[in-house]
Design an enzyme around this catalytic site. Structure first.
Site, mmCIF file in Angstrom:
data_model
loop_
_atom_site.group_PDB
_atom_site.id
_atom_site.type_symbol
_atom_site.label_atom_id
_atom_site.label_comp_id
_atom_site.label_asym_id
_atom_site.label_seq_id
_atom_site.Cartn_x
_atom_site.Cartn_y
_atom_site.Cartn_z
ATOM 1 N N ALA A 10 0.823 -1.218 0.000
ATOM 2 C CA ALA A 10 0.000 0.000 0.000
ATOM 3 C C ALA A 10 0.855 1.265 0.000
ATOM 4 O O ALA A 10 0.320 2.372 0.019
ATOM 5 C CB ALA A 10 -0.930 -0.001 1.211
ATOM 6 N N ARG A 35 8.225 0.258 3.222
ATOM 7 C CA ARG A 35 8.574 1.665 3.476
ATOM 8 C C ARG A 35 7.613 2.287 4.492
ATOM 9 O O ARG A 35 6.550 2.805 4.151
ATOM 10 C CB ARG A 35 8.579 2.438 2.156
ATOM 11 C CG ARG A 35 9.779 2.068 1.276
ATOM 12 C CD ARG A 35 9.672 2.616 -0.110
ATOM 13 N NE ARG A 35 8.641 1.962 -0.907
ATOM 14 C CZ ARG A 35 8.337 2.290 -2.154
ATOM 15 N NH1 ARG A 35 8.990 3.262 -2.749
ATOM 16 N NH2 ARG A 35 7.400 1.638 -2.799
ATOM 17 N N ASP A 57 8.452 -7.387 4.971
ATOM 18 C CA ASP A 57 8.766 -7.849 3.621
ATOM 19 C C ASP A 57 7.973 -9.135 3.399
ATOM 20 O O ASP A 57 8.109 -10.085 4.192
ATOM 21 C CB ASP A 57 10.284 -8.112 3.535
ATOM 22 C CG ASP A 57 10.737 -8.438 2.120
ATOM 23 O OD1 ASP A 57 9.971 -9.094 1.377
ATOM 24 O OD2 ASP A 57 11.854 -8.043 1.759
ATOM 25 N N ASN A 84 -1.565 -7.543 -3.258
ATOM 26 C CA ASN A 84 -1.103 -6.647 -4.323
ATOM 27 C C ASN A 84 0.422 -6.533 -4.385
ATOM 28 O O ASN A 84 0.980 -6.304 -5.444
ATOM 29 C CB ASN A 84 -1.750 -5.275 -4.080
ATOM 30 C CG ASN A 84 -1.056 -4.160 -4.830
ATOM 31 O OD1 ASN A 84 -1.241 -4.007 -6.035
ATOM 32 N ND2 ASN A 84 -0.222 -3.391 -4.133
ATOM 33 N N TYR A 150 9.044 -12.913 -14.702
ATOM 34 C CA TYR A 150 7.915 -12.097 -14.201
ATOM 35 C C TYR A 150 6.603 -12.713 -14.695
ATOM 36 O O TYR A 150 5.653 -12.882 -13.923
ATOM 37 C CB TYR A 150 8.041 -10.638 -14.662
ATOM 38 C CG TYR A 150 6.853 -9.811 -14.198
ATOM 39 C CD1 TYR A 150 6.641 -9.556 -12.847
ATOM 40 C CD2 TYR A 150 5.916 -9.318 -15.115
ATOM 41 C CE1 TYR A 150 5.538 -8.836 -12.412
ATOM 42 C CE2 TYR A 150 4.814 -8.584 -14.690
ATOM 43 C CZ TYR A 150 4.617 -8.347 -13.334
ATOM 44 O OH TYR A 150 3.530 -7.644 -12.900
ATOM 45 N N LYS A 154 3.434 -14.316 -12.462
ATOM 46 C CA LYS A 154 2.025 -13.916 -12.535
ATOM 47 C C LYS A 154 1.148 -15.068 -13.055
ATOM 48 O O LYS A 154 -0.033 -15.151 -12.714
ATOM 49 C CB LYS A 154 1.884 -12.656 -13.410
ATOM 50 C CG LYS A 154 2.458 -11.406 -12.723
ATOM 51 C CD LYS A 154 1.744 -11.114 -11.404
ATOM 52 C CE LYS A 154 2.235 -9.863 -10.703
ATOM 53 N NZ LYS A 154 1.493 -9.564 -9.475
ATOM 54 N N GLU A 186 5.128 3.067 -9.947
ATOM 55 C CA GLU A 186 6.591 2.943 -9.812
ATOM 56 C C GLU A 186 7.094 1.602 -10.360
ATOM 57 O O GLU A 186 8.290 1.287 -10.266
ATOM 58 C CB GLU A 186 6.980 3.092 -8.330
ATOM 59 C CG GLU A 186 6.731 4.503 -7.823
ATOM 60 C CD GLU A 186 6.936 4.634 -6.309
ATOM 61 O OE1 GLU A 186 7.597 3.778 -5.708
ATOM 62 O OE2 GLU A 186 6.404 5.601 -5.753
ATOM 63 N N PHE A 187 6.171 0.833 -10.931
ATOM 64 C CA PHE A 187 6.485 -0.521 -11.416
ATOM 65 C C PHE A 187 7.710 -0.548 -12.346
ATOM 66 O O PHE A 187 8.632 -1.336 -12.154
ATOM 67 C CB PHE A 187 5.237 -1.064 -12.135
ATOM 68 C CG PHE A 187 5.413 -2.399 -12.786
ATOM 69 C CD1 PHE A 187 5.245 -3.576 -12.054
ATOM 70 C CD2 PHE A 187 5.737 -2.504 -14.130
ATOM 71 C CE1 PHE A 187 5.399 -4.815 -12.658
ATOM 72 C CE2 PHE A 187 5.895 -3.736 -14.734
ATOM 73 C CZ PHE A 187 5.722 -4.899 -13.998
HETATM 74 P P1 NDP Z 1 4.593 -0.171 -7.398
HETATM 75 O O1 NDP Z 1 6.053 -0.431 -7.567
HETATM 76 O O2 NDP Z 1 4.117 1.222 -7.483
HETATM 77 O O3 NDP Z 1 4.086 -0.799 -6.021
HETATM 78 C C1 NDP Z 1 4.524 -2.062 -5.576
HETATM 79 C C2 NDP Z 1 4.100 -2.217 -4.127
HETATM 80 O O4 NDP Z 1 4.447 -3.540 -3.692
HETATM 81 C C3 NDP Z 1 4.800 -1.241 -3.202
HETATM 82 O O5 NDP Z 1 3.892 -0.768 -2.256
HETATM 83 C C4 NDP Z 1 5.866 -2.092 -2.548
HETATM 84 O O6 NDP Z 1 6.084 -1.624 -1.213
HETATM 85 C C5 NDP Z 1 5.194 -3.456 -2.500
HETATM 86 N N1 NDP Z 1 6.183 -4.531 -2.474
HETATM 87 C C6 NDP Z 1 6.963 -4.947 -3.484
HETATM 88 N N2 NDP Z 1 7.771 -5.932 -3.067
HETATM 89 C C7 NDP Z 1 7.494 -6.119 -1.753
HETATM 90 C C8 NDP Z 1 8.016 -6.982 -0.761
HETATM 91 N N3 NDP Z 1 8.983 -7.856 -1.035
HETATM 92 N N4 NDP Z 1 7.504 -6.914 0.485
HETATM 93 C C9 NDP Z 1 6.527 -6.040 0.767
HETATM 94 N N5 NDP Z 1 5.983 -5.195 -0.127
HETATM 95 C C10 NDP Z 1 6.478 -5.235 -1.370
HETATM 96 O O7 NDP Z 1 3.881 -1.068 -8.516
HETATM 97 P P2 NDP Z 1 2.333 -1.347 -8.842
HETATM 98 O O8 NDP Z 1 1.438 -0.617 -7.957
HETATM 99 O O9 NDP Z 1 2.188 -1.199 -10.288
HETATM 100 O O10 NDP Z 1 2.289 -2.915 -8.523
HETATM 101 C C11 NDP Z 1 1.330 -3.513 -7.677
HETATM 102 C C12 NDP Z 1 0.986 -4.894 -8.216
HETATM 103 O O11 NDP Z 1 0.387 -4.760 -9.503
HETATM 104 C C13 NDP Z 1 2.198 -5.811 -8.400
HETATM 105 O O12 NDP Z 1 1.845 -7.107 -7.992
HETATM 106 C C14 NDP Z 1 2.421 -5.764 -9.913
HETATM 107 O O13 NDP Z 1 3.067 -6.923 -10.378
HETATM 108 C C15 NDP Z 1 0.984 -5.665 -10.398
HETATM 109 N N6 NDP Z 1 0.790 -5.162 -11.758
HETATM 110 C C16 NDP Z 1 1.288 -3.935 -12.126
HETATM 111 C C17 NDP Z 1 1.070 -3.473 -13.416
HETATM 112 C C18 NDP Z 1 1.622 -2.186 -13.912
HETATM 113 O O14 NDP Z 1 1.679 -1.984 -15.153
HETATM 114 N N7 NDP Z 1 2.036 -1.259 -13.056
HETATM 115 C C19 NDP Z 1 0.260 -4.267 -14.367
HETATM 116 C C20 NDP Z 1 -0.176 -5.533 -13.868
HETATM 117 C C21 NDP Z 1 0.064 -5.942 -12.603
HETATM 118 P P3 NDP Z 1 7.504 -1.386 -0.549
HETATM 119 O O15 NDP Z 1 8.498 -1.116 -1.637
HETATM 120 O O16 NDP Z 1 7.294 -0.239 0.388
HETATM 121 O O17 NDP Z 1 7.770 -2.667 0.170
HETATM 122 C C1 8X3 Z 2 2.748 -5.423 -15.511
HETATM 123 C C2 8X3 Z 2 2.329 -5.264 -16.923
HETATM 124 O O1 8X3 Z 2 2.944 -5.872 -19.309
HETATM 125 O O2 8X3 Z 2 4.665 -4.816 -17.947
HETATM 126 O O3 8X3 Z 2 2.370 -6.651 -15.015
HETATM 127 O O4 8X3 Z 2 4.042 -7.081 -17.587
HETATM 128 S S1 8X3 Z 2 3.570 -5.806 -17.969
#
Ligand code: NDP
Ligand code: 8X3
Length: 249
Positions: A10, A35, A57, A84, A150, A154, A186-187
């Site tokens: 979150a 964080r 984590d 998530n 990756y 998924k 931030e993905f």
């Molecule tokens: P962000 O990088 O913005 O957010 C990722 C979140 O996951 C952060 O809050 C991070 O928190 C947390 N996180 C990651 N690794 C860990 C860990 N090891 N332990 C605890 N928390 C963790 O990316 P998104 O919001 O885009 O990603 C959220 C989800 O959506 C992911 O599962 C991603 O694979 C999926 N997704 C994203 C897409 C996209 O295009 N953006 C498309 C499809 C799916 P912190 O770093 O504080 O621990």
């Molecule tokens: C995140 C979307 O297409 O970069 O899951 O894998 S993609």
């Protein structure tokens, strides 16, 4: 009494937007991530919604179990779990892949989801009530060049969602999945290890989804009547036709 939603990841992106949407809708929240400062800022932004922060984590099973065991009484009855937390690390042909990146993705995206679910399921099964939303991806439905591990992580989320739904059916726990396409969060910064220029290019030339678009769908799913399970959603930007087919102008 307010319903409780437990949202992993979150501190950013989709998880953060989901926290905002569910708070607006009257849920109280458990928000998690590594964080702590980001989570504290979010909790302040969500006031007066009751929020409990857990910093851990998801890859650390003992930390997950301890965090869930530490929940105060008022937050123990989790109605909705949004699995998530996750990220991509690297984008390289399999023969050049970094095994450390593979560990991060498989341990975080797959085992982390399992650890969190396993820790919360005893309460849900005891109450014979719960709703789990797993965040998959279009990458779990179709592999794309250099996405290998990756995509596999998924695809595992996709298989686990189905398996969990079957196993938890007699327990009256709904299990569902949202599979987004490109969402600007931030993905890509994480995937490209802080290379913001490369990350920004992923979202240029078309309108990607916003984290709030995904949060809207999650909000819809968790506010259906008890007899309805929106089991699987593929959510794409209008400009996206397949994982790597994006209409850029
Ligand atoms: P962000 O990088 O913005 O957010 C990722 C979140 O996951 C952060 O809050 C991070 O928190 C947390 N996180 C990651 N690794 C860990 C860990 N090891 N332990 C605890 N928390 C963790 O990316 P998104 O919001 O885009 O990603 C959220 C989800 O959506 C992911 O599962 C991603 O694979 C999926 N997704 C994203 C897409 C996209 O295009 N953006 C498309 C499809 C799916 P912190 O770093 O504080 O621990
Ligand atoms: C995140 C979307 O297409 O970069 O899951 O894998 S993609």
């Amino acid at each position: 009494m307010k319903k409780t939603a437990f949202i992993t990841g979150a501190s950013s992106g989709i998880g953060r937007a989901t926290a905002v949407a569910l708070a607006k809708s009257g849920f109280q929240l458990v928000i998690t991530g590594r964080r702590a400062e980001r989570l504290q800022e979010l909790a302040q932004e969500l006031a007066p919604t009751p929020v409990h922060i857990l910093t851990f984590d998801v890859r650390d099973r003992a930390a997950v179990e301890a965090a869930v065991a530490s929940l105060p009484t008022d937050f123990q009855a989790v109605d909705v779990l949004v699995n998530n937390a996750g990220n991509a690390h690297g984008l390289a042909p399999i023969q050049d892949g970094e095994p450390n990146d593979w560990d991060l993705m498989l341990d975080g995206n797959v085992k982390g989801l399992l650890y969190v679910s396993r820790a919360l399921l005893p309460g849900m099964t005891q109450r014979k009530q719960g709703h789990i939303i797993n965040i998959g991806s279009i990458a779990g439905l179709e592999a794309y060049a250099n996405g290998n591990v990756y995509c596999a992580s998924k695809a595992a989320v996709h298989a686990l969602t189905k398996g969990m739904r079957i196993d938890l059916l007699p327990q009256h726990i709904k299990v569902a999945e949202v599979n987004p396409g490109a969402v600007e969060t931030e993905f890509s910064e994480v995937r490209f290890k802080g290379d913001s220029e490369r990350a920004a290019k992923v979202y240029q030339g078309y309108e990607p989804l916003r984290a709030e678009d995904v949060a809207d769908v999650i909000h819809f799913m968790v506010t259906r009547p008890p007899h309805v399970n929106v089991a699987e959603v593929l959510l794409l930007p209008a400009a996206q036709g397949a994982a790597t087919l994006i209409n850029k102008e």
